[in-house]
Scaffold this motif. Structure first.
Motif, PDB file in Angstrom:
ATOM      1  N   PHE A 234       0.911  -1.438   0.105  1.00  0.00           N
ATOM      2  CA  PHE A 234      -0.058   0.199   0.058  1.00  0.00           C
ATOM      3  C   PHE A 234       0.786   1.420   0.271  1.00  0.00           C
ATOM      4  CE2 PHE A 234      -2.691   3.199   2.056  1.00  0.00           C
ATOM      5  CZ  PHE A 234      -3.691   3.234   1.197  1.00  0.00           C
ATOM      6  N   LYS A 235       1.893   1.335   0.782  1.00  0.00           N
ATOM      7  CA  LYS A 235       2.462   2.620   0.989  1.00  0.00           C
ATOM      8  C   LYS A 235       3.340   3.025  -0.411  1.00  0.00           C
ATOM      9  CE  LYS A 235       3.447   2.644   5.894  1.00  0.00           C
ATOM     10  NZ  LYS A 235       4.261   2.717   7.059  1.00  0.00           N
ATOM     11  N   VAL A 238       0.679   4.032  -2.839  1.00  0.00           N
ATOM     12  CA  VAL A 238       0.487   5.585  -2.787  1.00  0.00           C
ATOM     13  C   VAL A 238       1.583   6.432  -3.320  1.00  0.00           C
ATOM     14  CG1 VAL A 238      -0.008   7.477  -0.921  1.00  0.00           C
ATOM     15  CG2 VAL A 238      -1.039   5.027  -0.707  1.00  0.00           C
ATOM     16  N   GLU A 239       2.948   6.074  -2.965  1.00  0.00           N
ATOM     17  CA  GLU A 239       3.969   6.833  -3.548  1.00  0.00           C
ATOM     18  C   GLU A 239       4.129   6.914  -5.078  1.00  0.00           C
ATOM     19  OE1 GLU A 239       9.000   6.542  -3.067  1.00  0.00           O
ATOM     20  OE2 GLU A 239       7.723   5.516  -1.596  1.00  0.00           O
ATOM     21  N   LEU A 247      -6.811   3.783  -7.529  1.00  0.00           N
ATOM     22  CA  LEU A 247      -6.334   2.572  -6.906  1.00  0.00           C
ATOM     23  C   LEU A 247      -7.590   1.543  -7.039  1.00  0.00           C
ATOM     24  CD1 LEU A 247      -4.469   0.537  -5.366  1.00  0.00           C
ATOM     25  CD2 LEU A 247      -5.009   1.788  -3.444  1.00  0.00           C
ATOM     26  N   ALA A 262      -3.868   8.342   3.872  1.00  0.00           N
ATOM     27  CA  ALA A 262      -2.855   8.322   3.131  1.00  0.00           C
ATOM     28  C   ALA A 262      -3.159   8.675   1.628  1.00  0.00           C
ATOM     29  CB  ALA A 262      -1.807   7.108   3.081  1.00  0.00           C
ATOM     30  N   LEU A 263      -4.239   8.658   1.155  1.00  0.00           N
ATOM     31  CA  LEU A 263      -4.682   8.826  -0.316  1.00  0.00           C
ATOM     32  C   LEU A 263      -5.165  10.374  -0.313  1.00  0.00           C
ATOM     33  CD1 LEU A 263      -7.112   5.912  -0.740  1.00  0.00           C
ATOM     34  CD2 LEU A 263      -4.675   6.086  -1.651  1.00  0.00           C
ATOM     35  N   LYS A 264      -5.249  11.219   0.806  1.00  0.00           N
ATOM     36  CA  LYS A 264      -5.728  12.438   0.590  1.00  0.00           C
ATOM     37  C   LYS A 264      -4.736  13.362  -0.104  1.00  0.00           C
ATOM     38  CE  LYS A 264      -8.043  16.134   3.307  1.00  0.00           C
ATOM     39  NZ  LYS A 264      -8.568  16.381   4.556  1.00  0.00           N
ATOM     40  N   LYS A 266      -2.720  13.436  -2.275  1.00  0.00           N
ATOM     41  CA  LYS A 266      -2.295  13.137  -3.579  1.00  0.00           C
ATOM     42  C   LYS A 266      -3.831  13.073  -4.454  1.00  0.00           C
ATOM     43  CE  LYS A 266       1.789  11.028  -4.761  1.00  0.00           C
ATOM     44  NZ  LYS A 266       2.589   9.853  -5.349  1.00  0.00           N
ATOM     45  N   LEU A 268      -6.079  10.842  -4.314  1.00  0.00           N
ATOM     46  CA  LEU A 268      -6.105   9.481  -5.027  1.00  0.00           C
ATOM     47  C   LEU A 268      -7.369   8.948  -4.659  1.00  0.00           C
ATOM     48  CD1 LEU A 268      -2.615   7.957  -4.238  1.00  0.00           C
ATOM     49  CD2 LEU A 268      -3.129   9.129  -6.258  1.00  0.00           C
ATOM     50  N   LEU A 270     -10.117   5.543  -4.252  1.00  0.00           N
ATOM     51  CA  LEU A 270     -10.108   4.064  -4.130  1.00  0.00           C
ATOM     52  C   LEU A 270     -11.273   3.673  -4.557  1.00  0.00           C
ATOM     53  CD1 LEU A 270      -8.701   1.941  -2.376  1.00  0.00           C
ATOM     54  CD2 LEU A 270      -9.961   2.587  -0.262  1.00  0.00           C
TER      55      LEU A 270
END
Length: 342
Positions: A234-235, A238-239, A247, A262-264, A266, A268, A270
């Motif tokens: 996952f990390k 996201v990177e 994703l 962690a998606l916020k 960028k 991103l 889901l």
């Protein structure tokens, strides 16, 4: 009619875990086809449900969510099919499965099978093809923006991944990056044969490998199809995703295993994919599943998608199906296991 089912949730090593049974012939409802089954495939969902869904009132649970067969009767509201049509489909979790001589199935999630494939070759495809198509086109919407971008597929050599890579190659603006445990060996060769432009190693951090490809001019990763071990990757996902990327997931894990916050940064998005959703809820667009299967059949007959059949294990009976479930649970096979005929 003959069928294979279970009465108790038992380990597959137990001879009673799957048994030969006689069950009533299903009746076609208003929207149903009554299909005489010719071949079925085994999927992870079969083994998951066998372990968890109890039999009710002593009635056997009949599994099976991949089938090819011939239409023997039509419900009064069925359109577009005739008795004798050879069809394929992945069925409905709420109804009796395909490990039986006959099955009633909603015609809206069915299409005619590819004419260029045998029954066994065709039976290997419906569930994985539906999952891959919906992931690409309904969840990730890969054709909405036609600028050159990359799609990363984790676990790309598996059942869904092997179809997803082939379907993604029908989109000329996509660079397809697959992951494998042996990118320079058999797994990598398989993915390149299916159409992957690049293959990287999912036993190593993904983000640095993608960054290395991008120094060679590979387009930014706009889309990720994470098919397995999502928490582990996952990390990195996201990177490596570009801002406003997407994703999509299919695997099972605990809610606390990933940090969606962690998606916020960028922005991103889901997306979950479950190919049974349309049939589970009889959605307004349930017929899209039949239409997409018809398009996959067209691609197969045009030579643009190939079967992932690994082995015809034998006829449809309890002993053969137990062997197939055991292989599925051990993940001892590459490609799909199929049973054919009674």
């Amino acid at each position: 009619m003959k069928a294979v089912g279970y009465l108790k949730n038992l380990p597959i090593s137990d001879a009673e875990s799957l048994i030969d049974v006689e069950v009533p012939m299903p009746q076609a409802g208003p929207n149903d086809l009554l299909v005489e089954i010719a071949a079925v495939a085994v999927n992870p969902v079969d083994t998951k449900i066998r372990k968890s869904r109890p039999a009710a009132d002593g009635a056997p649970v009949v599994l099976g969510w991949d089938a090819v067969g011939h239409v023997r009767a039509l419900g009064p509201e069925v359109k577009g099919f005739s008795v004798g049509d050879r069809v394929w489909y992945a069925g409905d979790l709420t109804r009796m499965g395909s490990n039986a001589q006959f099955q009633a199935v909603d015609h809206r999630i069915v299409s005619r099978a590819p004419t260029s494939l045998s029954d066994a070759e065709a039976a290997a495809l419906p569930l994985t093809a539906i999952t891959a198509w919906e992931m690409l086109h309904d969840r990730l919407q890969v054709n909405r923006d036609r600028r050159p971008v990359s799609l990363l597929v984790t676990g790309a050599a598996g059942g869904v991944g092997s179809i997803l890579v082939q379907l993604a190659r029908q989109c000329p603006h996509l660079t397809v990056i697959g992951t494998s445990s042996d990118p320079d060996g058999a797994g990598g060769d398989w993915l390149r044969q299916l159409g992957a432009h690049h293959v990287i190693n999912h036993r190593e951090p993904l983000a640095p490998q993608v960054a290395a490809l991008q120094t060679q001019g590979v387009a930014p990763v706009r889309h990720v199809a994470s098919l397995t071990h999502t928490p582990q990757h996952f990390k990195d996902l996201v990177e490596l995703l570009e801002p406003q990327g997407q994703l999509a997931l299919i695997d099972d894990f605990s809610a606390g295993d990933i940090d969606v916050m962690a998606l916020k940064r960028k922005a991103l998005s889901l997306h979950w994919e479950l190919m049974f959703t349309r049939s589970l809820f009889t959605t307004h667009d349930i017929a899209e599943q039949g239409r997409l299967l018809a398009e996959v059949a067209r691609l197969v007959d045009a030579g643009q998608v190939r079967t992932t059949l690994a082995e015809v294990v034998g006829p449809i009976n309890a002993a053969t199906l137990r062997r197939a479930h055991e292989l599925q649970e051990r993940q001892r096979q590459q490609g799909k296991l199929v049973l054919q005929g009674f």
